[in-house]
Design an enzyme around this catalytic site. Structure first.
Site, PDB file in Angstrom:
ATOM      1  N   CYS A   2       0.789  -1.226   0.000  1.00 11.66           N
ATOM      2  CA  CYS A   2       0.000   0.000   0.000  1.00 11.66           C
ATOM      3  C   CYS A   2       0.832   1.292   0.000  1.00 11.66           C
ATOM      4  O   CYS A   2       2.040   1.278   0.137  1.00 11.66           O
ATOM      5  CB  CYS A   2      -0.960   0.022   1.171  1.00 11.66           C
ATOM      6  SG  CYS A   2      -1.895  -1.502   1.396  1.00 11.66           S
ATOM      7  N   ARG A  50      -4.267   0.634  -2.085  1.00  6.81           N
ATOM      8  CA  ARG A  50      -4.096  -0.657  -1.419  1.00  6.81           C
ATOM      9  C   ARG A  50      -3.637  -1.768  -2.340  1.00  6.81           C
ATOM     10  O   ARG A  50      -4.179  -1.952  -3.434  1.00  6.81           O
ATOM     11  CB  ARG A  50      -5.411  -1.076  -0.760  1.00  6.81           C
ATOM     12  CG  ARG A  50      -5.273  -2.345   0.081  1.00  6.81           C
ATOM     13  CD  ARG A  50      -6.589  -2.752   0.705  1.00  6.81           C
ATOM     14  NE  ARG A  50      -6.403  -3.918   1.560  1.00  6.81           N
ATOM     15  CZ  ARG A  50      -7.292  -4.875   1.730  1.00  6.81           C
ATOM     16  NH1 ARG A  50      -8.464  -4.809   1.115  1.00  6.81           N
ATOM     17  NH2 ARG A  50      -7.032  -5.907   2.525  1.00  6.81           N
ATOM     18  N   GLU A  80       2.978  -4.557   7.069  1.00  5.44           N
ATOM     19  CA  GLU A  80       2.414  -5.721   7.744  1.00  5.44           C
ATOM     20  C   GLU A  80       2.873  -5.744   9.195  1.00  5.44           C
ATOM     21  O   GLU A  80       4.035  -5.451   9.488  1.00  5.44           O
ATOM     22  CB  GLU A  80       2.891  -7.032   7.075  1.00  5.44           C
ATOM     23  CG  GLU A  80       2.693  -7.107   5.575  1.00  5.44           C
ATOM     24  CD  GLU A  80       1.238  -7.186   5.142  1.00  5.44           C
ATOM     25  OE1 GLU A  80       0.380  -7.513   6.009  1.00  5.44           O
ATOM     26  OE2 GLU A  80       0.943  -6.919   3.967  1.00  5.44           O
ATOM     27  N   ASP A 103      -5.004  -6.930   9.587  1.00  5.93           N
ATOM     28  CA  ASP A 103      -4.097  -6.430  10.619  1.00  5.93           C
ATOM     29  C   ASP A 103      -4.278  -4.928  10.826  1.00  5.93           C
ATOM     30  O   ASP A 103      -3.975  -4.398  11.895  1.00  5.93           O
ATOM     31  CB  ASP A 103      -2.644  -6.771  10.289  1.00  5.93           C
ATOM     32  CG  ASP A 103      -2.172  -6.220   8.953  1.00  5.93           C
ATOM     33  OD1 ASP A 103      -3.012  -5.934   8.085  1.00  5.93           O
ATOM     34  OD2 ASP A 103      -0.939  -6.089   8.756  1.00  5.93           O
ATOM     35  N   SER A 378      12.951 -11.630   1.207  1.00  2.00           N
ATOM     36  CA  SER A 378      14.264 -11.257   0.684  1.00  2.00           C
ATOM     37  C   SER A 378      15.289 -11.220   1.813  1.00  2.00           C
ATOM     38  O   SER A 378      14.938 -11.135   2.989  1.00  2.00           O
ATOM     39  CB  SER A 378      14.168  -9.888  -0.007  1.00  2.00           C
ATOM     40  OG  SER A 378      15.362  -9.563  -0.685  1.00  2.00           O
ATOM     41  N   GLY A 379      16.581 -11.265   1.445  1.00  3.95           N
ATOM     42  CA  GLY A 379      17.646 -11.446   2.433  1.00  3.95           C
ATOM     43  C   GLY A 379      18.377 -10.206   2.887  1.00  3.95           C
ATOM     44  O   GLY A 379      19.423 -10.322   3.540  1.00  3.95           O
TER      45      GLY A 379
END
Length: 616
Positions: A2, A50, A80, A103, A378-379
């Site tokens: 979003c 959104r 999130e 959430d 992702s790292g």
């Protein structure tokens, strides 16, 4: 994921300004292609676009407690919160009732229950605006590590705000201006927290709550890195890292859409992919995890001291080892020279801060992911946290008196190039870097009794986490969102960051290799080849034709109307063109020089595209 935007003004009636904020949010349509909404009141207007991830039907925003005119707080939220189920259970026990399974509603009720201290209870990546009509105050809140962006622009009597700078710049009262300090941030590669480059604009510092009321602005830090003793032995430390990572990845797999991973074949992304595949199997999911990587077609790989070996063979092996579906996105040099892609990269970042062709190939990769998944893990942050960069092991960088990546920039030829063309002195970057470096060191939390060596390694860790990582997280957010892809970053979980930051360097580096703790924690879920592989950066094209095309763009900067000539004289541009192509072609050449050329070309385009007024 979003995007949000808004306008607060205590001195005027904004009821009729809904369309202005709608225009602001429309600039970020790629961040929210699934829905949009605007809420207006006399002194506040909130807008939202959104990307639906959780509760696809019920999570519309801006969100109210019971209705749009209930006199209670309203929220526009991005990102999130991974512990929202636990928070929801706690809030329900306190009497709160919920209308959705999103959430967002949990976060709104958390504010109702705990006020601005609700931020301390959140685990996740988020940026949000909460307008409380009861006190006529606005709260801007950003996650602890700054994964999600949030900008603001104070006005007399109020403030403008948005997930991206372009949203703020869309307001008719804002002019795009960059002064000497903003230019220094662009070209000195410092990434000062809170600095938004554009004059008058600010970025909410990670881990802070910014409150705007009739009496002005206040800032409260609700989280920051702290130093404390580490009492666990090595075996316990490895076990704790493993425990945290498995819990973090399980939480970040929660979504009502398909989730994949970005897999380079390096230790960080491979560990995340392996833990994610393991978690999905334990949950009984039959569909294999999709893991994506990028490579360049028809090239003979040229290894050197930085790029050691090609990624794809390792990525394939990891996917086979953990039962994931591997998808490789193959590119040609022409793909990263494509004018549409270059324009999209500039527009999504709002700034001329690309490091070369990497951002362009990353956009191709994220676009390919979006065809299959909506969320990817992702790292990022593992190198900063566990000590993965060469500069953690280079005594010259360790004992230096500047940001460690500046030493790498020097070795790659970028620093000398900026001096040769006159840019370094034109912007007085030497003094600016010294001031910012001293400022950063003064922030480092200290542990009494720590040895000089451990204290210095703590400084390097802090510099990487608080500065360098800013750039990497910003890049991943903007480019992934340009493809309407939500990227989650497990290594930024504040529990892991706080724990590993305080592990002594001697233990982080217990076997003399980079990221020793992470290797040990993931030892039983990865192939031996990956565990033994030395770090290799994100792929970059080695095609000499790419450099020739880039040189042609640099030659265009010689036009008398070129904005870049305000920073670099014609003689400086000619010095770049006088160098043989081979001196910065391929990874064995001066890659830093190539990156400077990219940034100059992009700066010129940026000034024209954004109609930036440059103040020197």
């Amino acid at each position: 994921m979003c995007g949000l935007a808004g306008w607060v003004d205590h001195d005027r009636d904004l009821t009729g300004q809904r369309s202005t904020v709608t225009d602001m949010t429309a600039t970020m349509a790629c961040r929210g292609p699934d829905d949009e909404g605007t809420w207006a009141s006399p002194h506040a207007v909130l807008g939202h676009v959104r990307l639906s991830i959780i509760d696809l039907e019920g999570g519309r925003q801006p969100m109210h407690v019971t209705g749009p005119h209930d006199g209670l707080p309203v929220i526009a939220y991005t990102g999130e919160v991974y512990n929202f189920l636990e928070l929801k259970e706690e809030l329900a026990s306190l009497g709160h009732e919920f209308r959705t399974t999103s959430d967002t509603e949990v976060v709104l009720h958390a504010y109702l229950e705990w006020g601005e201290e609700f931020a301390e209870r959140l685990n996740g990546m988020y940026a949000m605006a909460v307008w409380d009509p009861r006190s006529e105050e606005l709260l801007l809140v950003r996650d602890r590590m700054g994964v999600k962006p949030l900008f603001y622009y104070p006005l007399v009597g109020g403030v403008l705000f948005g997930s991206e700078a372009k949203a703020v710049l869309e307001h008719p009262d804002v002019e795009a201006v960059v002064d000497r300090e903003g230019l220094a941030e662009i070209f000195a590669i410092i990434n000062t927290p809170g600095h938004a480059i554009f004059k008058g604009m600010h970025e909410v510092v990670p881990g802070t709550v910014v409150r705007f009321g009739r009496s002005g602005r206040t800032v409260r830090t609700y989280w920051q890195l702290e130093a404390h003793p580490h009492d666990d032995d090595l075996a316990t430390t490895v076990s704790r890292v493993r425990e945290l990572l498995e819990d973090i990845v399980r939480r970040q797999l929660i979504a009502d859409v398909r989730v994949g991973t970005l897999l380079s074949g390096g230790l960080d992304s491979s560990a995340i992919t392996a833990f994610a595949a393991k978690a999905l199997r334990e949950q009984g999911k039959s569909e294999p995890l999709a893991a994506f990587s990028v490579d360049f077609k028809n090239r003979e790989f040229e290894g050197n001291g930085i790029w050691m070996d090609p990624d794809t063979p390792y990525a394939v092996e990891v996917a086979e080892h953990c039962g994931a579906e591997h998808v490789v996105v193959e590119l040609e040099s022409a793909d990263v020279l494509d004018e549409d892609i270059r324009s999209r990269v500039l527009r999504c970042q709002d700034l001329p801060i690309s490091t070369g062709d990497m951002e362009h190939s990353l956009l191709h990769l994220c676009t390919a992911l979006k065809e299959r998944v909506t969320v990817a893990l992702s790292g990022e942050t593992a190198d900063e946290l566990f000590g993965g960069y060469n500069w953690f092991f280079d005594e010259e960088a360790v004992n230096g008196d500047t940001f460690p990546w500046h030493d790498a920039w020097r070795r790659l030829g970028g620093l000398q190039t900026m001096k040769d063309i006159g840019l370094w002195d034109r912007l007085d970057l030497e003094e600016y870097v010294k001031e910012r470096y001293a400022e950063a060191l003064a922030e480092v939390p200290r542990l009494p009794g720590e040895s000089a060596r451990e204290s210095r390694m703590r400084e390097l860790s802090y510099l990487n986490i608080s500065r360098w990582e800013n750039f990497l997280l910003d890049r991943k957010d903007r480019i992934s969102m340009a493809a309407s892809l939500e990227v989650r970053v497990p290594f930024t979980d504040h529990r892991l960051v706080d724990y590993v930051f305080n592990v002594p360097w001697e233990m982080k580096n217990f076997d003399g290799r980079e990221k020793s703790l992470l290797r040990a924690a993931a030892a039983d879920v990865l192939p031996q080849s990956v565990l033994e592989r030395k770090k290799s950066p994100y792929p970059s094209t080695q095609d000499i034709e790419y450099v020739r095309a880039l040189r042609a763009k640099v030659a265009d900067l010689l036009h008398p109307t070129s904005p870049v000539l305000a920073l670099v004289p014609v003689a400086g541009i000619r010095r770049l063109l006088d160098r043989p192509v081979e001196s910065y072609a391929g990874l064995g050449g001066l890659w830093g020089t190539r990156a400077v050329m990219e940034r100059l070309v992009e700066f010129d385009t940026w000034v024209r595209t954004y109609d930036v007024r440059v103040e020197i």
